[in-house]
Write a protein that holds these residues in place. Structure first.
Motif, PDB file in Angstrom:
ATOM      1  N   ARG A 416       0.812  -1.225   0.000  1.00  0.00           N
ATOM      2  CA  ARG A 416       0.000   0.000   0.000  1.00  0.00           C
ATOM      3  C   ARG A 416       0.838   1.264   0.000  1.00  0.00           C
ATOM      4  N   ARG A 417       0.348   2.277  -0.691  1.00  0.00           N
ATOM      5  CA  ARG A 417       0.921   3.614  -0.602  1.00  0.00           C
ATOM      6  C   ARG A 417       0.378   4.286   0.641  1.00  0.00           C
ATOM      7  N   SER A 418       1.083   5.288   1.115  1.00  0.00           N
ATOM      8  CA  SER A 418       0.766   5.897   2.399  1.00  0.00           C
ATOM      9  C   SER A 418       0.364   7.356   2.232  1.00  0.00           C
ATOM     10  N   GLU A 419      -0.735   7.718   2.881  1.00  0.00           N
ATOM     11  CA  GLU A 419      -1.134   9.121   2.928  1.00  0.00           C
ATOM     12  C   GLU A 419      -0.495   9.845   4.107  1.00  0.00           C
ATOM     13  N   SER A 420      -0.289   9.127   5.193  1.00  0.00           N
ATOM     14  CA  SER A 420       0.364   9.683   6.378  1.00  0.00           C
ATOM     15  C   SER A 420       0.825   8.525   7.253  1.00  0.00           C
ATOM     16  N   VAL A 421       1.734   8.822   8.176  1.00  0.00           N
ATOM     17  CA  VAL A 421       2.225   7.796   9.094  1.00  0.00           C
ATOM     18  C   VAL A 421       1.089   7.293   9.972  1.00  0.00           C
ATOM     19  N   GLN A 422       0.260   8.202  10.466  1.00  0.00           N
ATOM     20  CA  GLN A 422      -0.844   7.792  11.330  1.00  0.00           C
ATOM     21  C   GLN A 422      -1.815   6.884  10.588  1.00  0.00           C
ATOM     22  N   GLN A 423      -2.130   7.226   9.339  1.00  0.00           N
ATOM     23  CA  GLN A 423      -3.031   6.401   8.555  1.00  0.00           C
ATOM     24  C   GLN A 423      -2.434   5.013   8.325  1.00  0.00           C
ATOM     25  N   SER A 424      -1.134   4.946   8.113  1.00  0.00           N
ATOM     26  CA  SER A 424      -0.485   3.649   7.887  1.00  0.00           C
ATOM     27  C   SER A 424      -0.579   2.767   9.122  1.00  0.00           C
ATOM     28  N   PHE A 425      -0.402   3.345  10.299  1.00  0.00           N
ATOM     29  CA  PHE A 425      -0.506   2.546  11.520  1.00  0.00           C
ATOM     30  C   PHE A 425      -1.942   2.091  11.752  1.00  0.00           C
ATOM     31  N   MET A 426      -2.920   2.905  11.394  1.00  0.00           N
ATOM     32  CA  MET A 426      -4.310   2.480  11.504  1.00  0.00           C
ATOM     33  C   MET A 426      -4.581   1.294  10.583  1.00  0.00           C
ATOM     34  N   GLU A 427      -4.028   1.343   9.371  1.00  0.00           N
ATOM     35  CA  GLU A 427      -4.212   0.233   8.430  1.00  0.00           C
ATOM     36  C   GLU A 427      -3.478  -1.015   8.906  1.00  0.00           C
ATOM     37  N   LEU A 428      -2.309  -0.836   9.516  1.00  0.00           N
ATOM     38  CA  LEU A 428      -1.599  -1.994  10.064  1.00  0.00           C
ATOM     39  C   LEU A 428      -2.388  -2.621  11.207  1.00  0.00           C
ATOM     40  N   SER A 429      -2.988  -1.780  12.053  1.00  0.00           N
ATOM     41  CA  SER A 429      -3.817  -2.303  13.143  1.00  0.00           C
ATOM     42  C   SER A 429      -5.001  -3.097  12.596  1.00  0.00           C
ATOM     43  N   ASP A 430      -5.611  -2.601  11.522  1.00  0.00           N
ATOM     44  CA  ASP A 430      -6.714  -3.332  10.898  1.00  0.00           C
ATOM     45  C   ASP A 430      -6.236  -4.661  10.314  1.00  0.00           C
ATOM     46  N   ALA A 431      -5.021  -4.661   9.725  1.00  0.00           N
ATOM     47  CA  ALA A 431      -4.494  -5.891   9.119  1.00  0.00           C
ATOM     48  C   ALA A 431      -4.190  -6.947  10.161  1.00  0.00           C
ATOM     49  N   LEU A 432      -3.968  -6.539  11.420  1.00  0.00           N
ATOM     50  CA  LEU A 432      -3.631  -7.496  12.472  1.00  0.00           C
ATOM     51  C   LEU A 432      -4.859  -8.052  13.173  1.00  0.00           C
ATOM     52  N   ARG A 433      -6.027  -7.692  12.698  1.00  0.00           N
ATOM     53  CA  ARG A 433      -7.240  -8.279  13.245  1.00  0.00           C
ATOM     54  C   ARG A 433      -7.543  -9.569  12.496  1.00  0.00           C
ATOM     55  N   VAL A 434      -7.583 -10.694  13.197  1.00  0.00           N
ATOM     56  CA  VAL A 434      -7.818 -11.988  12.561  1.00  0.00           C
ATOM     57  C   VAL A 434      -9.247 -12.041  12.060  1.00  0.00           C
ATOM     58  N   PRO A 435      -9.491 -12.282  10.782  1.00  0.00           N
ATOM     59  CA  PRO A 435     -10.857 -12.382  10.268  1.00  0.00           C
ATOM     60  C   PRO A 435     -11.640 -13.473  10.987  1.00  0.00           C
ATOM     61  N   ALA A 436     -12.926 -13.237  11.172  1.00  0.00           N
ATOM     62  CA  ALA A 436     -13.743 -14.182  11.929  1.00  0.00           C
ATOM     63  C   ALA A 436     -13.872 -15.519  11.228  1.00  0.00           C
ATOM     64  N   ARG A 437     -13.913 -15.543   9.889  1.00  0.00           N
ATOM     65  CA  ARG A 437     -14.113 -16.794   9.170  1.00  0.00           C
ATOM     66  C   ARG A 437     -13.021 -17.007   8.118  1.00  0.00           C
ATOM     67  N   THR A 438     -11.787 -16.934   8.566  1.00  0.00           N
ATOM     68  CA  THR A 438     -10.676 -17.212   7.654  1.00  0.00           C
ATOM     69  C   THR A 438     -10.241 -18.648   7.835  1.00  0.00           C
ATOM     70  N   ARG A 439     -10.283 -19.414   6.777  1.00  0.00           N
ATOM     71  CA  ARG A 439      -9.838 -20.805   6.847  1.00  0.00           C
ATOM     72  C   ARG A 439      -8.324 -20.859   6.965  1.00  0.00           C
ATOM     73  N   ALA A 440      -7.810 -21.672   7.859  1.00  0.00           N
ATOM     74  CA  ALA A 440      -6.370 -21.841   7.990  1.00  0.00           C
ATOM     75  C   ALA A 440      -5.810 -22.364   6.683  1.00  0.00           C
ATOM     76  N   GLY A 441      -4.692 -21.760   6.296  1.00  0.00           N
ATOM     77  CA  GLY A 441      -4.014 -22.234   5.092  1.00  0.00           C
ATOM     78  C   GLY A 441      -4.576 -21.679   3.823  1.00  0.00           C
ATOM     79  N   VAL A 442      -5.472 -20.677   3.866  1.00  0.00           N
ATOM     80  CA  VAL A 442      -6.073 -20.164   2.644  1.00  0.00           C
ATOM     81  C   VAL A 442      -5.031 -19.514   1.747  1.00  0.00           C
ATOM     82  N   ARG A 443      -3.888 -19.095   2.368  1.00  0.00           N
ATOM     83  CA  ARG A 443      -2.837 -18.426   1.581  1.00  0.00           C
ATOM     84  C   ARG A 443      -1.755 -19.429   1.160  1.00  0.00           C
ATOM     85  N   SER A 444      -1.968 -20.669   1.425  1.00  0.00           N
ATOM     86  CA  SER A 444      -0.913 -21.636   1.148  1.00  0.00           C
ATOM     87  C   SER A 444      -0.678 -21.875  -0.311  1.00  0.00           C
ATOM     88  N   ALA A 445      -1.620 -21.536  -1.155  1.00  0.00           N
ATOM     89  CA  ALA A 445      -1.424 -21.791  -2.583  1.00  0.00           C
ATOM     90  C   ALA A 445      -0.392 -20.850  -3.165  1.00  0.00           C
TER      91      ALA A 445
END
Length: 445
Positions: A416-445
């Motif tokens: 991702r491109r960044s609009e500001s440092v604060q916005q980037s940390f907010m997006e990182l915090s969102d990325a670290l939230r485990v999705p409620a229905r993510t199947r394990a290994g979905v990225r293994s392909a």
């Protein structure tokens, strides 16, 4: 700058006498010149007369009866007895009018327009600012890239290495940083690049917006090793000119590997023995001395934030130039070919990259987010082959389970491109939230 003052300064520095010698012999690319020894020094330039023109050279060795000169160009038409003029040590005279211009390593314009010269000439090689008087690293710099604003922060006065093979997006990343990093002036050294890449880099990759605050110093791959080596020194001298005015300078050097290779050619021609992988022993001090000239300036002055690219064949981080720089700089960023081949830009291997501005460049909460993101990426990297082979069994390791679930979001976050440092940390915090229905290994392909 007052033009009359500049002209007066140049008149005051005119040499009142000229010193000449004669070509004694020509062997293996080295020219032996007699008659200059009482006045010549190592590093001085000379002008050698040919039949219809002249070719410059540099003194790389001295003996009791002769000086050894390495030429900067072709020697067709050169004969024993040809006249050689001593030009003494070269200097460069940058000024504010150089911003937006393209110059060669001797301070001459390459864009077809007249180039004003500064009042005070600078040597190409000089000492770094005294270590005791230098400032500490400064504030965090927005870069335009989310990964640099969070996981690999860049701060004022920091020096980082960009380690990459060919064709993995290094030039594109450098141009993005040239446009995105907050700086008063951007100085770009293009060392040993292919000739066609200069125009493409200026017009397409860097663009008018980036060029408006940039000075480009370039020496293409067909130039002599003397000119290619001098390119890095010239760019550093230009950066130091603006730093001494109290400005924040972003210095991009592409690449230090070609700088070291040019020195290798010169050193071997001068008789220095090769050592590790053909590089002479002096290359280590040469590279470290260049890097030390960047960084924080003295109290009350400006800073030079340096980004030095290194070409690594086959991602070999133990390659001599990479090994020297990695221990000298304040961080390193590794671009991985396998990541680039699957279409992710920038192709940064976050696990193998580090910014030594952390943890000071982030708050306690931000460092907590960064630690969790790195732990997840590290766990996934350790087991990636097993995951891709289908051998990963969900539930066997809670940490790996979480890493597999987080990896798709984190991998997307790095692009991702960044609009500001604060916005980037907010997006990182969102990325670290485990999705409620993510199947394990979905990225293994």
């Amino acid at each position: 700058m007052d033009k009359l003052e500049s002209i007066a300064h140049r008149i005051r520095h005119l040499r009142l006498a000229q010193h000449f010698g004669r070509v004694q012999s020509i062997r293996g690319g080295l020219i032996r010149v007699e008659g200059l020894n009482g006045r010549a020094s190592i590093g001085d330039r000379v002008m050698i007369s040919l039949q219809e023109s002249g070719v410059a050279g540099e003194i790389v060795g001295l003996a009791p009866r002769h000086a050894e000169v390495l030429p900067e160009g072709h020697l067709e038409g050169l004969s024993v007895g040809a006249e050689v003029e001593l030009l003494f040590a070269p200097t460069i005279s940058p000024c504010d009018a150089w911003i937006g211009r393209i110059i060669d390593p001797l301070g001459q314009p390459l864009d077809g327009r007249a180039l004003p010269q500064g009042i005070e000439p600078r040597p190409f090689r000089c000492e770094a600012p005294p270590a005791v008087g230098r400032k500490r690293l400064g504030a965090r710099l927005p870069t335009g890239f989310a990964v640099f604003d969070t996981l690999l922060p860049l701060v004022a006065g920091q020096r980082i290495g960009l380690f990459a093979g060919s064709g993995v997006g290094k030039s594109t990343l450098l141009s993005g940083l040239a446009r995105g990093v907050q700086a008063d002036v951007v100085v770009i050294a293009m060392i040993g690049e292919r000739g066609r890449e200069l125009r493409e880099f200026v017009d397409k990759t860097l663009g008018p917006e980036g060029m408006a605050r940039a000075v480009i110093v370039t020496a293409t791959s067909d130039r002599s090793p003397l000119i290619r080596r001098r390119c890095a020194w010239a760019a550093m001298a230009v950066a130091e000119h603006f730093r001494d005015q109290g400005k924040h300078v972003l210095l991009l050097a592409d690449s230090i590997t070609r700088f070291a290779e040019a020195h290798r050619e010169i050193a071997l021609a001068a008789g220095e023995p090769p050592s590790y992988r053909g590089f002479p022993p002096s290359v280590s001090n040469l590279v470290m001395a260049l890097a030390e000239r960047a960084g924080p300036g003295l109290e009350g002055g400006g800073d030079i934030t340096g980004i030095f690219s290194v070409l690594v064949a086959g991602s070999d981080m133990e390659e001599p130039v990479a090994d020297i720089l990695r221990g000298t700089l304040d961080g390193h960023v590794v671009l991985e070919r396998s990541i680039a081949e699957r279409g992710r830009f920038p192709a940064i291997d976050v696990v193998r990259s580090v910014s030594r501005s952390l943890p000071d460049a982030a708050s306690a909460d931000e460092n907590g987010l960064l630690a969790r993101a790195r732990a997840a990426l590290g766990s996934y990297a350790e087991s990636e082959l097993m995951i891709r082979a289908g051998l990963y069994a969900p539930g066997s390791d809670p940490r790996l389970d979480e890493a597999v679930k987080l990896y798709p979001q984190l991998d997307d976050f790095v692009t991702r491109r960044s609009e500001s440092v604060q916005q980037s940390f907010m997006e990182l915090s969102d990325a670290l939230r485990v999705p409620a229905r993510t199947r394990a290994g979905v990225r293994s392909a």
